[in-house]
Design a protein around this motif. Sequence first.
Motif, short mmCIF file in Angstrom:
data_model
loop_
_atom_site.label_atom_id
_atom_site.label_comp_id
_atom_site.label_asym_id
_atom_site.label_seq_id
_atom_site.Cartn_x
_atom_site.Cartn_y
_atom_site.Cartn_z
N ASP A 30 -5.41 18.75 1.11
CA ASP A 30 -4.99 17.66 0.22
C ASP A 30 -3.50 17.19 0.37
N LYS A 33 -0.68 18.91 -1.70
CA LYS A 33 -0.45 20.28 -1.61
C LYS A 33 1.16 20.29 -0.83
N GLY A 37 3.13 20.32 -3.80
CA GLY A 37 2.99 21.89 -4.04
C GLY A 37 4.41 22.14 -3.17
N GLU A 80 19.79 29.55 14.65
CA GLU A 80 18.70 30.68 14.94
C GLU A 80 17.86 30.16 15.97
N CYS A 112 19.17 31.50 8.42
CA CYS A 112 19.57 30.55 7.81
C CYS A 112 20.93 30.70 7.10
N THR A 153 6.34 23.29 6.78
CA THR A 153 7.93 23.52 6.77
C THR A 153 8.52 23.43 7.75
N LYS A 200 4.43 34.25 1.75
CA LYS A 200 4.67 34.40 0.52
C LYS A 200 5.72 35.54 0.18
N SER A 202 8.34 36.15 1.82
CA SER A 202 9.55 35.36 2.18
C SER A 202 10.18 34.63 0.94
N HIS A 234 19.59 26.99 -0.40
CA HIS A 234 18.81 26.85 0.80
C HIS A 234 17.72 26.15 0.45
N PRO A 236 14.11 25.52 2.21
CA PRO A 236 12.99 25.52 3.24
C PRO A 236 12.13 24.42 3.08
N LYS A 243 11.99 26.42 -8.10
CA LYS A 243 11.51 27.66 -8.73
C LYS A 243 12.89 28.40 -8.64
N ASN A 278 12.68 21.78 6.87
CA ASN A 278 13.72 22.77 6.93
C ASN A 278 14.70 22.56 8.28
N SER A 311 16.65 34.70 5.91
CA SER A 311 15.72 35.84 6.06
C SER A 311 15.84 37.03 7.01
P1 HMG Z 1 0.62 28.07 1.87
O1 HMG Z 1 -0.32 29.40 1.90
O2 HMG Z 1 0.16 27.02 2.94
O3 HMG Z 1 0.76 27.16 0.58
O4 HMG Z 1 1.96 28.39 2.25
P2 HMG Z 1 0.18 27.67 -0.92
O5 HMG Z 1 -1.22 27.78 -0.83
O6 HMG Z 1 1.11 28.74 -1.35
O7 HMG Z 1 0.56 26.51 -1.51
C1 HMG Z 1 1.99 26.08 -1.77
C2 HMG Z 1 1.93 25.30 -2.79
O8 HMG Z 1 1.15 24.10 -3.06
C3 HMG Z 1 1.52 26.13 -4.10
O9 HMG Z 1 2.33 26.02 -5.16
C4 HMG Z 1 0.24 25.82 -4.57
O10 HMG Z 1 -0.43 25.91 -5.73
C5 HMG Z 1 0.33 24.17 -4.27
P3 HMG Z 1 2.77 27.48 -5.95
O11 HMG Z 1 1.57 27.93 -6.50
O12 HMG Z 1 3.42 28.34 -4.85
O13 HMG Z 1 3.59 27.08 -6.95
N1 HMG Z 1 -0.77 23.27 -3.79
C6 HMG Z 1 -0.95 22.39 -4.66
N2 HMG Z 1 -0.08 21.54 -5.47
C7 HMG Z 1 -0.52 20.16 -5.82
N3 HMG Z 1 -2.00 19.53 -5.22
C8 HMG Z 1 -2.86 20.39 -4.44
C9 HMG Z 1 -2.14 21.89 -4.07
N4 HMG Z 1 -2.86 22.81 -3.07
C10 HMG Z 1 -1.90 23.52 -3.20
N5 HMG Z 1 -3.97 19.77 -3.98
C11 HMG Z 1 4.23 28.65 2.50
C12 HMG Z 1 3.26 27.91 1.81
C13 HMG Z 1 5.63 28.16 1.78
C14 HMG Z 1 4.17 30.27 2.25
C15 HMG Z 1 4.36 28.24 4.08
O14 HMG Z 1 4.38 27.19 4.19
C16 HMG Z 1 5.17 29.11 4.91
O15 HMG Z 1 5.02 30.40 5.26
N6 HMG Z 1 6.34 28.61 5.35
C17 HMG Z 1 7.40 29.16 6.03
C18 HMG Z 1 8.09 30.27 5.15
C19 HMG Z 1 9.12 29.60 4.10
O16 HMG Z 1 9.40 28.53 4.07
N7 HMG Z 1 9.72 30.38 3.15
C20 HMG Z 1 10.72 30.18 2.25
C21 HMG Z 1 11.61 31.52 1.98
S1 HMG Z 1 12.24 32.15 3.16
C22 HMG Z 1 13.44 31.08 3.71
O17 HMG Z 1 13.78 30.26 3.11
C23 HMG Z 1 14.11 31.34 5.17
C24 HMG Z 1 13.70 30.49 6.13
O18 HMG Z 1 14.39 29.36 6.15
C25 HMG Z 1 14.28 31.34 7.43
C26 HMG Z 1 15.35 31.61 7.67
O19 HMG Z 1 16.26 32.26 6.82
O20 HMG Z 1 15.78 31.57 8.80
C27 HMG Z 1 12.11 30.37 6.25
#
Ligand code: HMG
Length: 354
Positions: A30, A33, A37, A80, A112, A153, A200, A202, A234, A236, A243, A278, A311
Amino acid sequence: MSIVGIDKAALYSSHYAVELSTLASARGVDPDKYSVGLGLHTMAVSPPDEDIITLAANATAKLLEGESLTDIDTILFATESGIDQSKAAGIYIHRLFNLPKHCRTLELKQACYSATAGLQLGLSLLKDNPKRKILLIASDIARYGLNSSGEATQGAGAIAMLLTVNPRLVAIESGSGFVSEEAMDFWRPNYRDEALVDGKYSCELYLKLLRESFEEYSQVTGRVYADHQHFLYHIPFPRLAEKAHQKLMLCSLVSKLDSDSLSALLHPGFVYGRQIGNCYTASLYIGLLSLLEQHTQDLSGHRVGFYSYGSGACSEYFSGLIQPHYRKVLHASFHQALLAQRQILTYQEYEQFY
Ligand code: HMG
């Protein structure tokens, strides 16, 4: 004591992007998301002939337009997505821009977070010699892999900043809160082109270290939530920064904002990130440019809180004061045109570029 900080900044991102609605339909997801999301609309996609150096060079070219180069004696390059384990990426920038011979060049790594490490290192060098100028670059291409959990992302971009005494953009205040905690939330070992991530976890760690670094920052500086007019994170993906802000309010015992007020507070800082995705080291500072260029009011004298997270993990909370004539050194129309004139890829073109 001298006032030090970011005198000017310029950003560059790929000329190509994919709409996240296109990616959503290819993945059978969808589109809400990604747009609701995660809070993302488009994602910059690097073509095969682009890397962190070309991204950085384009940002630096804009930054250094009309600038005297003679006092630049340090290049700090945060990334990185390095292209070499030994040679610093900034060495190429040194040659391309014919920077002074007596210049030191260094590449910094801690996911990051490393652009913030470069900022703090650069500012302390300035206190030693107020005549010097420091070129700080953050450049990254975020890759998780086709059809991977982190795919939506990804992104690519660079920001180049000039650090000086008596800066025209933002003065960085002394005192910050920082935390290190060894964790496997996101990493990219030498044998891989794409990051591995426990998505999750992270996000949980990002939020936990926000609380810990803000508490330390408050203890060191005496500043509390209400001392800041703006908050940058930051990014991502913007929904996580939202949040994070709700968590900061909760920890600071500040009553919850309704969604319109929360959006009015945070949205200006998200405008560029929503369109680029990101950019790892560059993301926080792209958020700063987005705030300064997209906010309709004059922000002179306002205090900004910055949350930097990398991270692995290391985080830092610090603050800055927006300077009186900051608008004179912005490149808002260049940045807006850069994003507006990108070529939007079909799903097939995105996959071919990948
Ligand atoms: P996922 O499993 O694809 O998504 O992973 P989800 O199922 O958790 O859904 C995401 C959100 O969309 C959720 O919201 C859902 O409810 C919502 P939440 O419950 O969390 O508030 N959702 C919807 N909303 C509206 N309509 C819909 C719908 N369906 C779902 N129909 C994840 C998401 C971010 C985990 C994944 O993309 C990922 O692994 N990304 C990479 C890691 C990342 O970005 N981490 C962030 C923190 S770590 C960081 O920032 C460091 C980094 O930049 C690296 C560095 O430091 O170098 C990553």
